[in-house]
Design a protein around this motif. Structure first.
Motif, PDB file in Angstrom:
ATOM      1  N   LEU A 104      15.005 -52.302  77.331  1.00  9.87           N
ATOM      2  CA  LEU A 104      14.603 -51.501  76.163  1.00  9.87           C
ATOM      3  C   LEU A 104      15.679 -51.594  75.080  1.00  9.87           C
ATOM      4  CD1 LEU A 104      13.058 -48.315  77.856  1.00  9.87           C
ATOM      5  CD2 LEU A 104      11.850 -50.141  76.629  1.00  9.87           C
ATOM      6  N   LYS A 105      16.942 -51.570  75.487  1.00  9.80           N
ATOM      7  CA  LYS A 105      18.035 -51.700  74.511  1.00  9.80           C
ATOM      8  C   LYS A 105      17.983 -53.063  73.842  1.00  9.80           C
ATOM      9  CE  LYS A 105      21.724 -48.912  76.116  1.00  9.80           C
ATOM     10  NZ  LYS A 105      22.833 -48.938  77.044  1.00  9.80           N
ATOM     11  N   GLU A 106      17.803 -54.097  74.666  1.00 16.47           N
ATOM     12  CA  GLU A 106      17.757 -55.476  74.152  1.00 16.47           C
ATOM     13  C   GLU A 106      16.611 -55.623  73.147  1.00 16.47           C
ATOM     14  OE1 GLU A 106      20.085 -57.599  74.961  1.00 16.47           O
ATOM     15  OE2 GLU A 106      19.234 -59.272  73.835  1.00 16.47           O
ATOM     16  N   ALA A 107      15.509 -54.947  73.440  1.00 16.73           N
ATOM     17  CA  ALA A 107      14.316 -55.070  72.590  1.00 16.73           C
ATOM     18  C   ALA A 107      14.581 -54.571  71.172  1.00 16.73           C
ATOM     19  CB  ALA A 107      13.160 -54.282  73.216  1.00 16.73           C
ATOM     20  N   GLN A 108      15.565 -53.689  71.017  1.00 20.15           N
ATOM     21  CA  GLN A 108      15.857 -53.143  69.684  1.00 20.15           C
ATOM     22  C   GLN A 108      16.368 -54.212  68.712  1.00 20.15           C
ATOM     23  OE1 GLN A 108      18.614 -49.932  70.297  1.00 20.15           O
ATOM     24  NE2 GLN A 108      17.131 -48.712  71.438  1.00 20.15           N
ATOM     25  N   ARG A 109      16.862 -55.331  69.249  1.00 19.52           N
ATOM     26  CA  ARG A 109      17.378 -56.429  68.414  1.00 19.52           C
ATOM     27  C   ARG A 109      16.264 -57.136  67.647  1.00 19.52           C
ATOM     28  NH1 ARG A 109      19.108 -61.363  69.782  1.00 19.52           N
ATOM     29  NH2 ARG A 109      18.283 -61.345  71.897  1.00 19.52           N
ATOM     30  N   PHE A 110      15.046 -57.003  68.136  1.00 22.68           N
ATOM     31  CA  PHE A 110      13.936 -57.774  67.566  1.00 22.68           C
ATOM     32  C   PHE A 110      13.137 -56.867  66.639  1.00 22.68           C
ATOM     33  CE2 PHE A 110      15.064 -59.497  71.643  1.00 22.68           C
ATOM     34  CZ  PHE A 110      15.023 -60.862  71.476  1.00 22.68           C
ATOM     35  N   ASN A 111      12.752 -57.403  65.471  1.00 19.58           N
ATOM     36  CA  ASN A 111      11.945 -56.521  64.614  1.00 19.58           C
ATOM     37  C   ASN A 111      10.598 -57.119  64.252  1.00 19.58           C
ATOM     38  OD1 ASN A 111      12.934 -58.394  62.926  1.00 19.58           O
ATOM     39  ND2 ASN A 111      14.402 -57.029  61.893  1.00 19.58           N
ATOM     40  N   HIS A 112      10.192 -58.184  64.960  1.00 17.37           N
ATOM     41  CA  HIS A 112       8.874 -58.735  64.671  1.00 17.37           C
ATOM     42  C   HIS A 112       7.826 -58.150  65.637  1.00 17.37           C
ATOM     43  CE1 HIS A 112      10.670 -61.475  67.669  1.00 17.37           C
ATOM     44  NE2 HIS A 112       9.455 -61.426  68.192  1.00 17.37           N
ATOM     45  N   MET A 133       5.140 -48.733  77.892  1.00 13.92           N
ATOM     46  CA  MET A 133       5.035 -47.330  77.492  1.00 13.92           C
ATOM     47  C   MET A 133       6.050 -46.979  76.399  1.00 13.92           C
ATOM     48  SD  MET A 133       2.559 -46.008  79.222  1.00 13.92           S
ATOM     49  CE  MET A 133       2.700 -44.234  79.220  1.00 13.92           C
ATOM     50  N   HIS A 134       7.191 -47.698  76.398  1.00 13.83           N
ATOM     51  CA  HIS A 134       8.239 -47.376  75.426  1.00 13.83           C
ATOM     52  C   HIS A 134       8.294 -48.353  74.254  1.00 13.83           C
ATOM     53  CE1 HIS A 134       9.447 -44.927  78.843  1.00 13.83           C
ATOM     54  NE2 HIS A 134      10.071 -44.181  77.955  1.00 13.83           N
ATOM     55  N   LEU A 135       7.523 -49.425  74.317  1.00  9.96           N
ATOM     56  CA  LEU A 135       7.559 -50.436  73.252  1.00  9.96           C
ATOM     57  C   LEU A 135       6.133 -50.680  72.757  1.00  9.96           C
ATOM     58  CD1 LEU A 135       9.946 -53.008  74.998  1.00  9.96           C
ATOM     59  CD2 LEU A 135      10.556 -51.480  73.100  1.00  9.96           C
ATOM     60  N   PRO A 136       5.636 -49.813  71.898  1.00  9.20           N
ATOM     61  CA  PRO A 136       4.231 -49.928  71.482  1.00  9.20           C
ATOM     62  C   PRO A 136       3.920 -51.218  70.731  1.00  9.20           C
ATOM     63  CG  PRO A 136       5.358 -48.112  70.343  1.00  9.20           C
ATOM     64  CD  PRO A 136       6.309 -48.628  71.363  1.00  9.20           C
ATOM     65  N   HIS A 137       4.955 -51.918  70.251  1.00 15.92           N
ATOM     66  CA  HIS A 137       4.706 -53.159  69.513  1.00 15.92           C
ATOM     67  C   HIS A 137       4.851 -54.395  70.416  1.00 15.92           C
ATOM     68  CE1 HIS A 137       8.948 -52.520  69.698  1.00 15.92           C
ATOM     69  NE2 HIS A 137       9.212 -53.697  69.189  1.00 15.92           N
ATOM     70  N   ALA A 138       4.955 -54.196  71.724  1.00 12.81           N
ATOM     71  CA  ALA A 138       5.189 -55.344  72.618  1.00 12.81           C
ATOM     72  C   ALA A 138       3.905 -55.812  73.306  1.00 12.81           C
ATOM     73  CB  ALA A 138       6.216 -54.958  73.676  1.00 12.81           C
ATOM     74  N   LEU A 139       3.846 -57.122  73.496  1.00 10.32           N
ATOM     75  CA  LEU A 139       2.819 -57.724  74.351  1.00 10.32           C
ATOM     76  C   LEU A 139       3.560 -58.221  75.598  1.00 10.32           C
ATOM     77  CD1 LEU A 139      -0.016 -58.951  74.856  1.00 10.32           C
ATOM     78  CD2 LEU A 139       0.824 -61.012  73.744  1.00 10.32           C
ATOM     79  N   ILE A 140       3.088 -57.833  76.749  1.00 17.82           N
ATOM     80  CA  ILE A 140       3.853 -58.116  77.963  1.00 17.82           C
ATOM     81  C   ILE A 140       3.010 -58.918  78.953  1.00 17.82           C
ATOM     82  CG2 ILE A 140       5.138 -57.079  79.874  1.00 17.82           C
ATOM     83  CD1 ILE A 140       5.735 -54.730  78.021  1.00 17.82           C
ATOM     84  N   TYR A 141       3.588 -60.030  79.426  1.00 18.22           N
ATOM     85  CA  TYR A 141       2.957 -60.784  80.502  1.00 18.22           C
ATOM     86  C   TYR A 141       3.562 -60.324  81.824  1.00 18.22           C
ATOM     87  CZ  TYR A 141       1.318 -63.905  76.833  1.00 18.22           C
ATOM     88  OH  TYR A 141       0.706 -64.396  75.723  1.00 18.22           O
TER      89      TYR A 141
END
Ligand SMILES: C[S@@+](CC[C@H](N)C(=O)[O-])C[C@H]1O[C@@H](n2cnc3c(N)ncnc32)[C@H](O)[C@@H]1O
Length: 283
Positions: A104-112, A133-141
């Protein structure tokens, strides 16, 4: 028999196989009664029906045979989620919550949008669902080689209404991924089967545990594939066994020579996560 007597009796039977005998007994009784554990603790003088006593004794017998409580009650708490589990999947472990936190911390680096993440060896879907649940802008495989595990993951994904943002794919490690991803995350099988706890060995799926003769089989293949499946500024985060950090960091440096790497410890002070962050930038 009252709740207090039933719990006391169960503790005597479980003491030698479980360091958490009282908690186990309370959880199993709560499951039988359809109550919260808090209510079981509070209502010690409540008298069980003969049917409830029989059902409780049957579960205690299975627990005494080292069957994990999570399989007996059919669910497990992970990162604040209540996940369905059965013998088809590894029971999510508290240590793996650190992998979610760091991702989740790492994900904060990305803004697309969408941020693309792959959870390799998704099992019950624990990591993929916690991230979604914590990254509403993510698509997860969520990838797994076991169709049985994917069937359990699908139940959990639907339970949390994430069918549109978590795609479950069957196959070997990264090979089912349609394109490179921003973040690869994995808690792969990393144990040496002859060294694990008897209850785990007897009841949890070996496919989820067996890391080969040195525990590193999956890391070797997964990390070798990272340059192909990771975007140029992507990151990979891996859960490891406490003695594996140096070997896994070495593999990461070989595969991703330009990447920054690191090791993180869990609450018990054991090395638990290794990561690598690509430093390539596309101009
Ligand atoms: C240690 S479990 C982790 C499960 C879940 N991610 C968790 O953290 O609770 C490893 C998972 O990897 C899967 N697995 C084993 N070998 C695999 C492979 N070659 N490709 C994809 N998945 C694999 C197993 O079926 C199992 O579900």
């Amino acid at each position: 028999m009252t709740i207090q007597q039933a719990i006391q009796h169960a503790i005597t039977q479980l003491r030698t196989i479980s360091p958490t005998a009282r908690l186990d007994a309370e959880l199993l009784l709560a499951h039988i009664l359809g109550w919260s554990r808090a209510k079981v603790v509070a209502e010690r003088d409540h008298v069980l029906t003969p049917e409830q006593e029989m059902a409780f004794n049957a579960l205690i017998e299975r627990r005494a045979n080292r069957e994990p409580v999570a399989y007996l009650i059919g669910h497990r708490e992970f990162f604040g989620l209540d996940l369905f589990v059965d013998r088809r999947v590894l029971i999510p472990r508290p240590e793996t919550e650190l992998l979610v936190e760091l991702t989740l911390k790492e994900a904060q680096r990305f803004n697309h949008t969408p941020l693309i993440i792959a959870d390799i060896g998704t099992g019950s879907g624990a990591i993929a669902i916690a991230l979604a649940m914590h990254l509403p802008h993510a698509l997860i495989y969520g990838v797994d080689i076991s169709p049985d595990a994917l069937a359990v993951a699908a139940i959990n994904v639907t339970r949390y209404r994430l069918d549109d943002r978590i795609r479950l794919l069957e196959g070997d490690l990264c090979t089912p991924l349609p394109a490179p991803v921003d973040i690869l995350v994995s808690n792969p099988p990393y144990t040496i089967l002859t060294e694990i706890d008897e209850g785990v060995y007897r009841h949890e799926p070996h496919l989820a545990l067996d890391g080969g003769s040195d525990g590193l089989d999956c890391y070797r293949r997964l990390i070798a594939a990272a340059p192909t499946y990771l975007k140029p500024n992507g990151a990979i985060l891996l859960e490891i066994g406490s003695t594996q950090a140096a070997s896994v960091v070495h593999l990461l440096r070989q595969a991703l020579p330009m990447a920054e790497t690191g090791i993180e410890r869990d609450l018990a002070g054991h090395d638990r996560i290794v990561w690598a962050r690509n430093r390539y930038v596309i101009h």
